[in-house]
Write a protein that holds these residues in place. Structure first.
Motif, PDB file in Angstrom:
ATOM      1  N   GLU A   1       0.834  -1.210   0.000  1.00 24.25           N
ATOM      2  CA  GLU A   1       0.000   0.000   0.000  1.00 24.25           C
ATOM      3  C   GLU A   1       0.869   1.261   0.000  1.00 24.25           C
ATOM      4  O   GLU A   1       0.554   2.240  -0.679  1.00 24.25           O
ATOM      5  CB  GLU A   1      -0.936  -0.002   1.212  1.00 24.25           C
ATOM      6  N   CYS A   2       1.963   1.223   0.758  1.00 22.35           N
ATOM      7  CA  CYS A   2       2.877   2.372   0.795  1.00 22.35           C
ATOM      8  C   CYS A   2       3.538   2.587  -0.567  1.00 22.35           C
ATOM      9  O   CYS A   2       3.731   3.730  -0.999  1.00 22.35           O
ATOM     10  CB  CYS A   2       3.941   2.171   1.866  1.00 22.35           C
ATOM     11  N   LEU A   3       3.865   1.503  -1.245  1.00 27.97           N
ATOM     12  CA  LEU A   3       4.457   1.616  -2.577  1.00 27.97           C
ATOM     13  C   LEU A   3       3.457   2.171  -3.593  1.00 27.97           C
ATOM     14  O   LEU A   3       3.806   3.002  -4.437  1.00 27.97           O
ATOM     15  CB  LEU A   3       4.981   0.252  -3.034  1.00 27.97           C
ATOM     16  N   LYS A   4       2.218   1.716  -3.504  1.00 30.37           N
ATOM     17  CA  LYS A   4       1.174   2.248  -4.401  1.00 30.37           C
ATOM     18  C   LYS A   4       1.023   3.752  -4.206  1.00 30.37           C
ATOM     19  O   LYS A   4       0.885   4.519  -5.167  1.00 30.37           O
ATOM     20  CB  LYS A   4      -0.173   1.560  -4.123  1.00 30.37           C
ATOM     21  N   PHE A   5       1.030   4.167  -2.937  1.00 29.08           N
ATOM     22  CA  PHE A   5       0.902   5.585  -2.615  1.00 29.08           C
ATOM     23  C   PHE A   5       2.117   6.365  -3.124  1.00 29.08           C
ATOM     24  O   PHE A   5       1.989   7.461  -3.677  1.00 29.08           O
ATOM     25  CB  PHE A   5       0.752   5.750  -1.109  1.00 29.08           C
ATOM     26  N   THR A   6       3.306   5.772  -2.959  1.00 24.70           N
ATOM     27  CA  THR A   6       4.533   6.406  -3.442  1.00 24.70           C
ATOM     28  C   THR A   6       4.481   6.598  -4.955  1.00 24.70           C
ATOM     29  O   THR A   6       4.850   7.665  -5.470  1.00 24.70           O
ATOM     30  CB  THR A   6       5.763   5.542  -3.071  1.00 24.70           C
ATOM     31  N   LYS A   7       4.023   5.587  -5.645  1.00 27.77           N
ATOM     32  CA  LYS A   7       3.899   5.679  -7.111  1.00 27.77           C
ATOM     33  C   LYS A   7       2.973   6.829  -7.506  1.00 27.77           C
ATOM     34  O   LYS A   7       3.268   7.604  -8.429  1.00 27.77           O
ATOM     35  CB  LYS A   7       3.362   4.362  -7.672  1.00 27.77           C
ATOM     36  N   THR A   8       1.858   6.957  -6.788  1.00 27.79           N
ATOM     37  CA  THR A   8       0.909   8.035  -7.085  1.00 27.79           C
ATOM     38  C   THR A   8       1.533   9.403  -6.822  1.00 27.79           C
ATOM     39  O   THR A   8       1.360  10.345  -7.605  1.00 27.79           O
ATOM     40  CB  THR A   8      -0.365   7.871  -6.234  1.00 27.79           C
ATOM     41  N   ILE A   9       2.268   9.513  -5.709  1.00 31.95           N
ATOM     42  CA  ILE A   9       2.927  10.785  -5.389  1.00 31.95           C
ATOM     43  C   ILE A   9       3.925  11.152  -6.486  1.00 31.95           C
ATOM     44  O   ILE A   9       3.992  12.305  -6.931  1.00 31.95           O
ATOM     45  CB  ILE A   9       3.642  10.707  -4.027  1.00 31.95           C
ATOM     46  N   ILE A  10       4.700  10.164  -6.935  1.00 38.83           N
ATOM     47  CA  ILE A  10       5.686  10.425  -7.988  1.00 38.83           C
ATOM     48  C   ILE A  10       5.004  10.931  -9.251  1.00 38.83           C
ATOM     49  O   ILE A  10       5.486  11.869  -9.904  1.00 38.83           O
ATOM     50  CB  ILE A  10       6.512   9.157  -8.283  1.00 38.83           C
ATOM     51  N   SER A  11       3.856  10.338  -9.581  1.00 39.89           N
ATOM     52  CA  SER A  11       3.144  10.759 -10.794  1.00 39.89           C
ATOM     53  C   SER A  11       2.645  12.194 -10.685  1.00 39.89           C
ATOM     54  O   SER A  11       2.469  12.881 -11.697  1.00 39.89           O
ATOM     55  CB  SER A  11       1.969   9.811 -11.081  1.00 39.89           C
ATOM     56  N   ILE A  12       2.422  12.661  -9.456  1.00 40.33           N
ATOM     57  CA  ILE A  12       1.957  14.037  -9.233  1.00 40.33           C
ATOM     58  C   ILE A  12       3.144  14.985  -9.053  1.00 40.33           C
ATOM     59  O   ILE A  12       3.194  16.069  -9.639  1.00 40.33           O
ATOM     60  CB  ILE A  12       1.053  14.119  -7.979  1.00 40.33           C
ATOM     61  N   HIS A  13       4.114  14.565  -8.256  1.00 41.71           N
ATOM     62  CA  HIS A  13       5.219  15.440  -7.833  1.00 41.71           C
ATOM     63  C   HIS A  13       6.359  15.483  -8.856  1.00 41.71           C
ATOM     64  O   HIS A  13       7.180  16.399  -8.848  1.00 41.71           O
ATOM     65  CB  HIS A  13       5.736  14.946  -6.483  1.00 41.71           C
ATOM     66  N   LYS A  14       6.442  14.439  -9.670  1.00 42.24           N
ATOM     67  CA  LYS A  14       7.372  14.352 -10.792  1.00 42.24           C
ATOM     68  C   LYS A  14       8.837  14.613 -10.376  1.00 42.24           C
ATOM     69  O   LYS A  14       9.347  13.980  -9.476  1.00 42.24           O
ATOM     70  CB  LYS A  14       6.913  15.281 -11.917  1.00 42.24           C
ATOM     71  N   ILE A  15       9.496  15.555 -11.018  1.00 37.94           N
ATOM     72  CA  ILE A  15      10.923  15.798 -10.827  1.00 37.94           C
ATOM     73  C   ILE A  15      11.274  16.143  -9.384  1.00 37.94           C
ATOM     74  O   ILE A  15      12.398  15.937  -8.933  1.00 37.94           O
ATOM     75  CB  ILE A  15      11.405  16.919 -11.785  1.00 37.94           C
ATOM     76  N   HIS A  16      10.314  16.642  -8.617  1.00 31.95           N
ATOM     77  CA  HIS A  16      10.572  17.013  -7.223  1.00 31.95           C
ATOM     78  C   HIS A  16      10.848  15.795  -6.342  1.00 31.95           C
ATOM     79  O   HIS A  16      11.268  15.953  -5.191  1.00 31.95           O
ATOM     80  CB  HIS A  16       9.396  17.808  -6.658  1.00 31.95           C
ATOM     81  N   CYS A  17      10.610  14.593  -6.880  1.00 29.36           N
ATOM     82  CA  CYS A  17      10.876  13.378  -6.102  1.00 29.36           C
ATOM     83  C   CYS A  17      12.345  12.949  -6.176  1.00 29.36           C
ATOM     84  O   CYS A  17      12.730  11.916  -5.617  1.00 29.36           O
ATOM     85  CB  CYS A  17       9.988  12.235  -6.594  1.00 29.36           C
ATOM     86  N   CYS A  18      13.166  13.732  -6.857  1.00 30.90           N
ATOM     87  CA  CYS A  18      14.587  13.397  -6.988  1.00 30.90           C
ATOM     88  C   CYS A  18      15.363  13.556  -5.681  1.00 30.90           C
ATOM     89  O   CYS A  18      16.462  13.026  -5.534  1.00 30.90           O
ATOM     90  CB  CYS A  18      15.247  14.316  -8.031  1.00 30.90           C
ATOM     91  N   ASN A  19      14.797  14.294  -4.739  1.00 27.52           N
ATOM     92  CA  ASN A  19      15.593  14.743  -3.593  1.00 27.52           C
ATOM     93  C   ASN A  19      15.827  13.687  -2.516  1.00 27.52           C
ATOM     94  O   ASN A  19      16.537  13.953  -1.561  1.00 27.52           O
ATOM     95  CB  ASN A  19      14.951  15.987  -2.958  1.00 27.52           C
ATOM     96  N   ARG A  20      15.238  12.501  -2.629  1.00 27.66           N
ATOM     97  CA  ARG A  20      15.456  11.469  -1.601  1.00 27.66           C
ATOM     98  C   ARG A  20      16.191  10.273  -2.208  1.00 27.66           C
ATOM     99  O   ARG A  20      15.592   9.395  -2.832  1.00 27.66           O
ATOM    100  CB  ARG A  20      14.123  11.012  -1.004  1.00 27.66           C
ATOM    101  N   ILE A  21      17.505  10.229  -2.014  1.00 26.85           N
ATOM    102  CA  ILE A  21      18.317   9.140  -2.547  1.00 26.85           C
ATOM    103  C   ILE A  21      17.956   7.814  -1.880  1.00 26.85           C
ATOM    104  O   ILE A  21      18.181   6.734  -2.424  1.00 26.85           O
ATOM    105  CB  ILE A  21      19.818   9.444  -2.346  1.00 26.85           C
ATOM    106  N   ILE A  22      17.342   7.886  -0.685  1.00 29.45           N
ATOM    107  CA  ILE A  22      16.938   6.673   0.025  1.00 29.45           C
ATOM    108  C   ILE A  22      15.955   5.849  -0.810  1.00 29.45           C
ATOM    109  O   ILE A  22      15.792   4.644  -0.584  1.00 29.45           O
ATOM    110  CB  ILE A  22      16.318   7.042   1.410  1.00 29.45           C
ATOM    111  N   PHE A  23      15.334   6.476  -1.795  1.00 30.63           N
ATOM    112  CA  PHE A  23      14.422   5.763  -2.695  1.00 30.63           C
ATOM    113  C   PHE A  23      15.141   4.583  -3.349  1.00 30.63           C
ATOM    114  O   PHE A  23      14.565   3.497  -3.490  1.00 30.63           O
ATOM    115  CB  PHE A  23      13.883   6.720  -3.762  1.00 30.63           C
ATOM    116  N   PHE A  24      16.416   4.781  -3.760  1.00 27.85           N
ATOM    117  CA  PHE A  24      17.178   3.706  -4.395  1.00 27.85           C
ATOM    118  C   PHE A  24      17.306   2.504  -3.462  1.00 27.85           C
ATOM    119  O   PHE A  24      17.139   1.361  -3.868  1.00 27.85           O
ATOM    120  CB  PHE A  24      18.582   4.196  -4.778  1.00 27.85           C
ATOM    121  N   SER A  25      17.632   2.790  -2.217  1.00 24.91           N
ATOM    122  CA  SER A  25      17.818   1.723  -1.234  1.00 24.91           C
ATOM    123  C   SER A  25      16.513   0.964  -0.999  1.00 24.91           C
ATOM    124  O   SER A  25      16.506  -0.270  -0.888  1.00 24.91           O
ATOM    125  CB  SER A  25      18.328   2.325   0.079  1.00 24.91           C
ATOM    126  N   ILE A  26      15.395   1.710  -0.928  1.00 23.82           N
ATOM    127  CA  ILE A  26      14.085   1.085  -0.703  1.00 23.82           C
ATOM    128  C   ILE A  26      13.733   0.152  -1.852  1.00 23.82           C
ATOM    129  O   ILE A  26      13.317  -0.998  -1.637  1.00 23.82           O
ATOM    130  CB  ILE A  26      12.999   2.175  -0.534  1.00 23.82           C
TER     131      ILE A  26
END
Length: 392
Positions: free
Chosen positions: A271-296
């Motif tokens: 569910e958290c991943l689904k929500f993250t995907k939706t946020i990325i689709s809205i927030h777009k390039i602004h989601c670049c700022n968390r490198i921890i995304f790679f680790s997740i």
């Protein structure tokens, strides 16, 4: 004492009174039995007063009608504090109203032909919130039930909604430690938010109160609550003032990534991943700022090498990574994302779903193409070494 005042008094005597203890503190509350024992007498006196008045000839009758609607809704709830005669009383009350005014009490919020439905709506929630304060709302379980039942149909009322006048009880329930209350609060909050537009928060910053109550629940472990919180936050985001949207989405994105780092329940993780995907689709390039995304993503791909885990997580992990690449490809670096490529190869080897194998393959090709020539050579050399080892 005038007739309207007498009617209000008899209505109050017919309602479940304030409990001595919070509803959840014990199983038996004497107030329920007292109300049910005295209901027939008080309800009879109420009907006698109603028969002696014509609301059409009164000034501003909506206040009393709103209280009658609250009484009707409570009596017809079929809840643990009501006996069989409560439902009969509700039917009599509705019959009286239909006989005198050719409209059911249940319809006074839907129709504006006889009485002002906006006034009735406003008075209903004003009356309810007088009792349902943060400190005492759990002593009025019947009134909470009325609130929830009235909110359930709010989309159909065609009224103007002022968030600060209708959301407080939802927020009280959301903040409560009892999961049933949280879920009811979230459902009612969502129903209200879905009726609002950007104009709703033009005056003042009440949206901050709503936002903070919802944001606190991002850590809630219940799966249903998690889904509702995410749905509420997305709905709220779309009606926030434009100058607040980016900051709030940044905060929500960070908060859900923090949850993904520590979450162990596969279904809540999904569910958290689904929500993250939706946020990325809205927030777009602004989601670049968390490198921890790679680790997740890397860690979850590694988990998906297990077939049972893969059935729950793999598709949404791939979709989330694909969405991130779509908008944030420009910051991709092999030095920080090489584990993702490595784990994608592992998944490619383990995966038995042909459709997902294609998705993994496409992502691998895309990520490798984003590397520079030196990095591509390193990847190819490593693959050749692996292939040579396997052949031996």
């Amino acid at each position: 004492m005038n007739t309207l005042r007498k009617i209000e008094q008899f209505i109050e005597l017919c309602l479940v009174p304030k409990l001595n203890k919070n509803y959840d503190e014990c199983k038996n509350h004497s107030e329920f039995g007292i109300r049910n024992k005295n209901l027939d007498k008080n309800f009879y006196l109420l009907l006698k007063q109603l028969e002696a008045i014509n609301f059409k000839n009164c000034n501003n009758p909506e206040s009393v009608i709103s209280q009658l609607l609250i009484l009707y809704t409570e009596l017809s709830s079929k809840n643990t504090w009501d006996e069989a005669n409560c439902l009969k009383c509700s039917e009599k009350l509705n019959c009286y109203f239909h006989t005198f005014y050719e409209i059911n009490l249940t319809d006074v919020l839907f129709q504006n032909s006889v009485f002002n439905h906006q006034e009735i709506f406003d008075k209903c929630f004003e009356n309810l919130h007088i009792k349902l304060s943060p400190a005492e709302f759990k002593k009025y379980p019947a009134q909470i039930d009325v609130y929830l039942r009235l909110i359930k149909d709010i989309k159909r009322y065609n009224v103007t909604i002022v968030p600060s006048k209708i959301l407080p009880t939802s927020l009280n329930l959301i903040d409560d430690y009892i999961i049933e209350n949280k879920l009811n609060g979230l459902k009612s909050c969502l129903a209200i938010l879905q009726c609002l537009n950007k104009d709703a928060f033009e005056k003042g910053n009440y949206y901050e109160v709503v936002y903070l109550s919802l944001k606190k629940l991002i850590t809630e472990k219940d799966i249903e609550a998690t889904k509702l919180v995410f749905e509420c936050l997305l709905t709220l985001y779309h009606i926030l003032p434009a100058n607040s949207q980016k900051q709030k989405l940044d905060e929500i994105y960070n908060a859900v990534l923090d949850q993904l780092i520590i979450e162990s329940n596969l279904y809540r993780k999904a569910e958290c991943l689904k929500f993250t995907k939706t946020i990325i689709s809205i927030h777009k390039i602004h989601c670049c700022n968390r490198i921890i995304f790679f680790s997740i993503i890397s860690d979850n791909l590694d988990l998906c090498c297990n077939e049972a885990v893969s059935e729950v997580l793999l598709e949404i992990v791939l979709q989330t990574l694909k969405e991130w690449v779509k908008y944030c490809w420009c910051v991709w670096k092999f030095s920080t994302g090489h584990k993702i490529i490595s784990n994608l190869f592992k998944v490619l080897y383990c995966c038995k779903d042909e459709r997902l194998v294609t998705e993994v393959h496409n992502l691998l090709v895309t990520l490798i193409k984003l590397c520079d020539d030196t990095e591509k050579k390193i990847i190819i050399n490593n693959l050749e070494v692996v292939d040579h080892t396997i052949k031996k």
